[in-house]
Design a protein around this motif. Structure first.
Motif, PDB file in Angstrom:
ATOM      1  N   THR A  63      45.271  -5.807 178.313  1.00 33.50           N
ATOM      2  CA  THR A  63      45.494  -4.354 178.341  1.00 33.50           C
ATOM      3  C   THR A  63      44.753  -3.717 179.510  1.00 33.50           C
ATOM      4  O   THR A  63      45.296  -2.855 180.212  1.00 33.50           O
ATOM      5  CB  THR A  63      45.039  -3.715 177.010  1.00 33.50           C
ATOM      6  OG1 THR A  63      45.752  -4.332 175.936  1.00 33.50           O
ATOM      7  CG2 THR A  63      45.304  -2.219 176.999  1.00 33.50           C
ATOM      8  N   LEU A  64      43.519  -4.150 179.742  1.00 29.95           N
ATOM      9  CA  LEU A  64      42.728  -3.602 180.848  1.00 29.95           C
ATOM     10  C   LEU A  64      43.339  -3.964 182.202  1.00 29.95           C
ATOM     11  O   LEU A  64      43.349  -3.147 183.118  1.00 29.95           O
ATOM     12  CB  LEU A  64      41.279  -4.080 180.761  1.00 29.95           C
ATOM     13  CG  LEU A  64      40.481  -3.524 179.584  1.00 29.95           C
ATOM     14  CD1 LEU A  64      39.082  -4.141 179.534  1.00 29.95           C
ATOM     15  CD2 LEU A  64      40.383  -1.998 179.655  1.00 29.95           C
ATOM     16  N   ILE A  84      47.441   3.861 176.052  1.00 33.25           N
ATOM     17  CA  ILE A  84      47.886   4.576 174.845  1.00 33.25           C
ATOM     18  C   ILE A  84      49.172   3.947 174.309  1.00 33.25           C
ATOM     19  O   ILE A  84      49.341   3.779 173.101  1.00 33.25           O
ATOM     20  CB  ILE A  84      48.073   6.087 175.128  1.00 33.25           C
ATOM     21  CG1 ILE A  84      46.706   6.746 175.349  1.00 33.25           C
ATOM     22  CG2 ILE A  84      48.815   6.774 173.981  1.00 33.25           C
ATOM     23  CD1 ILE A  84      46.773   8.152 175.906  1.00 33.25           C
ATOM     24  N   GLY A  85      50.074   3.583 175.202  1.00 36.70           N
ATOM     25  CA  GLY A  85      51.318   2.927 174.790  1.00 36.70           C
ATOM     26  C   GLY A  85      51.043   1.629 174.046  1.00 36.70           C
ATOM     27  O   GLY A  85      51.653   1.354 173.007  1.00 36.70           O
ATOM     28  N   VAL A  86      50.113   0.839 174.557  1.00 40.04           N
ATOM     29  CA  VAL A  86      49.736  -0.409 173.881  1.00 40.04           C
ATOM     30  C   VAL A  86      49.133  -0.086 172.516  1.00 40.04           C
ATOM     31  O   VAL A  86      49.428  -0.754 171.517  1.00 40.04           O
ATOM     32  CB  VAL A  86      48.758  -1.229 174.749  1.00 40.04           C
ATOM     33  CG1 VAL A  86      48.121  -2.357 173.940  1.00 40.04           C
ATOM     34  CG2 VAL A  86      49.476  -1.790 175.974  1.00 40.04           C
ATOM     35  N   GLY A  87      48.291   0.939 172.460  1.00 39.11           N
ATOM     36  CA  GLY A  87      47.678   1.326 171.182  1.00 39.11           C
ATOM     37  C   GLY A  87      48.720   1.728 170.145  1.00 39.11           C
ATOM     38  O   GLY A  87      48.647   1.311 168.979  1.00 39.11           O
ATOM     39  N   ILE A  88      49.707   2.520 170.566  1.00 31.31           N
ATOM     40  CA  ILE A  88      50.777   2.937 169.649  1.00 31.31           C
ATOM     41  C   ILE A  88      51.582   1.715 169.182  1.00 31.31           C
ATOM     42  O   ILE A  88      51.898   1.575 168.000  1.00 31.31           O
ATOM     43  CB  ILE A  88      51.709   3.958 170.334  1.00 31.31           C
ATOM     44  CG1 ILE A  88      50.964   5.266 170.596  1.00 31.31           C
ATOM     45  CG2 ILE A  88      52.960   4.217 169.485  1.00 31.31           C
ATOM     46  CD1 ILE A  88      51.699   6.242 171.512  1.00 31.31           C
ATOM     47  N   ALA A  89      51.891   0.822 170.127  1.00 29.06           N
ATOM     48  CA  ALA A  89      52.668  -0.377 169.793  1.00 29.06           C
ATOM     49  C   ALA A  89      51.936  -1.258 168.790  1.00 29.06           C
ATOM     50  O   ALA A  89      52.521  -1.729 167.806  1.00 29.06           O
ATOM     51  CB  ALA A  89      52.979  -1.167 171.064  1.00 29.06           C
ATOM     52  N   MET A  90      50.649  -1.478 169.016  1.00 29.62           N
ATOM     53  CA  MET A  90      49.903  -2.382 168.138  1.00 29.62           C
ATOM     54  C   MET A  90      49.646  -1.748 166.769  1.00 29.62           C
ATOM     55  O   MET A  90      49.606  -2.459 165.753  1.00 29.62           O
ATOM     56  CB  MET A  90      48.597  -2.820 168.795  1.00 29.62           C
ATOM     57  CG  MET A  90      48.796  -3.567 170.114  1.00 29.62           C
ATOM     58  SD  MET A  90      50.190  -4.740 170.140  1.00 29.62           S
ATOM     59  CE  MET A  90      49.648  -5.968 168.972  1.00 29.62           C
ATOM     60  N   GLY A 130      56.159  -5.643 175.515  1.00 30.77           N
ATOM     61  CA  GLY A 130      57.133  -4.568 175.646  1.00 30.77           C
ATOM     62  C   GLY A 130      56.449  -3.260 176.009  1.00 30.77           C
ATOM     63  O   GLY A 130      56.946  -2.480 176.827  1.00 30.77           O
ATOM     64  N   ALA A 131      55.274  -3.023 175.416  1.00 32.80           N
ATOM     65  CA  ALA A 131      54.522  -1.795 175.701  1.00 32.80           C
ATOM     66  C   ALA A 131      53.805  -1.859 177.041  1.00 32.80           C
ATOM     67  O   ALA A 131      53.897  -0.926 177.851  1.00 32.80           O
ATOM     68  CB  ALA A 131      53.521  -1.530 174.582  1.00 32.80           C
ATOM     69  N   ALA A 132      53.100  -2.962 177.302  1.00 34.47           N
ATOM     70  CA  ALA A 132      52.312  -3.075 178.537  1.00 34.47           C
ATOM     71  C   ALA A 132      53.214  -3.166 179.768  1.00 34.47           C
ATOM     72  O   ALA A 132      53.056  -2.399 180.730  1.00 34.47           O
ATOM     73  CB  ALA A 132      51.390  -4.295 178.456  1.00 34.47           C
ATOM     74  N   CYS A 133      54.175  -4.089 179.741  1.00 31.28           N
ATOM     75  CA  CYS A 133      55.089  -4.231 180.877  1.00 31.28           C
ATOM     76  C   CYS A 133      56.022  -3.029 180.964  1.00 31.28           C
ATOM     77  O   CYS A 133      56.342  -2.557 182.059  1.00 31.28           O
ATOM     78  CB  CYS A 133      55.892  -5.523 180.749  1.00 31.28           C
ATOM     79  SG  CYS A 133      54.889  -7.008 180.935  1.00 31.28           S
ATOM     80  N   LEU A 186      59.595   1.595 173.428  1.00 29.06           N
ATOM     81  CA  LEU A 186      59.594   2.967 172.891  1.00 29.06           C
ATOM     82  C   LEU A 186      58.172   3.530 172.848  1.00 29.06           C
ATOM     83  O   LEU A 186      57.962   4.713 173.136  1.00 29.06           O
ATOM     84  CB  LEU A 186      60.208   2.983 171.493  1.00 29.06           C
ATOM     85  CG  LEU A 186      61.730   2.845 171.436  1.00 29.06           C
ATOM     86  CD1 LEU A 186      62.190   2.624 170.000  1.00 29.06           C
ATOM     87  CD2 LEU A 186      62.414   4.076 172.030  1.00 29.06           C
ATOM     88  N   ALA A 187      57.204   2.679 172.498  1.00 23.70           N
ATOM     89  CA  ALA A 187      55.799   3.125 172.487  1.00 23.70           C
ATOM     90  C   ALA A 187      55.362   3.517 173.892  1.00 23.70           C
ATOM     91  O   ALA A 187      54.650   4.515 174.083  1.00 23.70           O
ATOM     92  CB  ALA A 187      54.906   2.014 171.927  1.00 23.70           C
ATOM     93  N   ALA A 188      55.797   2.755 174.894  1.00 25.94           N
ATOM     94  CA  ALA A 188      55.453   3.071 176.283  1.00 25.94           C
ATOM     95  C   ALA A 188      56.066   4.401 176.712  1.00 25.94           C
ATOM     96  O   ALA A 188      55.419   5.211 177.385  1.00 25.94           O
ATOM     97  CB  ALA A 188      55.937   1.938 177.199  1.00 25.94           C
ATOM     98  N   ILE A 189      57.302   4.639 176.320  1.00 22.44           N
ATOM     99  CA  ILE A 189      57.972   5.908 176.655  1.00 22.44           C
ATOM    100  C   ILE A 189      57.259   7.086 175.992  1.00 22.44           C
ATOM    101  O   ILE A 189      57.023   8.120 176.615  1.00 22.44           O
ATOM    102  CB  ILE A 189      59.459   5.855 176.246  1.00 22.44           C
ATOM    103  CG1 ILE A 189      60.222   4.897 177.160  1.00 22.44           C
ATOM    104  CG2 ILE A 189      60.093   7.250 176.291  1.00 22.44           C
ATOM    105  CD1 ILE A 189      61.647   4.606 176.718  1.00 22.44           C
TER     106      ILE A 189
END
Length: 198
Positions: A63-64, A84-90, A130-133, A186-189
């Protein structure tokens, strides 16, 4: 962006919903796995190594690293959007695992490199990547320059190769990986919109 969001929602609902409803592989899941296993060794070391980057504690490092690339492209807001996107996804992944259980591929149907009793849906790997990339792809969307292009290509390649590896290893069905990656996207968006990046 709206059309992409709608497409991702459709993938999550159709593939994810069908997987929960059937509680097993969808049509073509078995064939897709066998096809991938013809070209990719289910026990390839790179699959296991890449999978570990989405598990504790390496997921923090991953993530970092994604955040650093995002910061290089869009400074602090970009880095925060990816994190934040990664946080929402996880968080979504944890909640879904409490609510549903869908079996993973079985050795009777396809080759399975490493058996697991946990739910195949969602795929932790696919939702994380999906969130990170997805976050990095969003930041480089319609952006010119060598760095943006290199990051965009690398993010797509990592997402596709990693998800293909998980399917080839018999860890998840293709439908499970696609639904999970779409949910990560979707979390990334959502995070990008929260940070007013898109």
């Amino acid at each position: 962006m709206r059309n992409i969001s709608l497409a991702l929602i459709a993938i999550v609902l159709v593939l994810g919903g069908a997987g929960v409803w059937l509680n097993g592989p969808l049509p073509l899941d078995i064939e897709a796995t066998r096809l991938l296993q013809q070209g990719i060794d289910a026990r390839a070391a790179w699959i296991e190594w890449l999978s570990e980057t989405a598990g504790w504690p390496l997921i923090v490092v991953s993530t970092l690293v994604a955040g650093l690339f995002a910061a290089s492209l869009a400074r602090l807001p970009g880095a925060l959007a990816v994190i934040i996107g990664v946080g929402i996804a996880m968080a979504s992944e944890r909640l879904l695992r409490l609510a549903i259980f869908v079996p993973r591929p079985s050795p009777e149907l396809v080759e399975v490199a490493k058996a697991s009793a946990s739910s195949g849906l969602p795929s932790t790997f696919a939702i994380f990547y999906g969130a990170a990339c997805g976050g990095l792809i969003l930041l480089t969307h319609r952006t010119r320059g060598r760095e943006a292009m290199a990051v965009r290509i690398a993010a797509w390649a990592l997402l596709i190769i990693g998800c293909a590896g998980r399917v080839a290893a018999g860890a998840h069905w293709t439908s499970q990986v696609l639904a999970s990656a779409a949910l990560g996207g979707l979390a990334a968006i959502l995070a990008a919109r929260l940070m007013k990046m898109r």
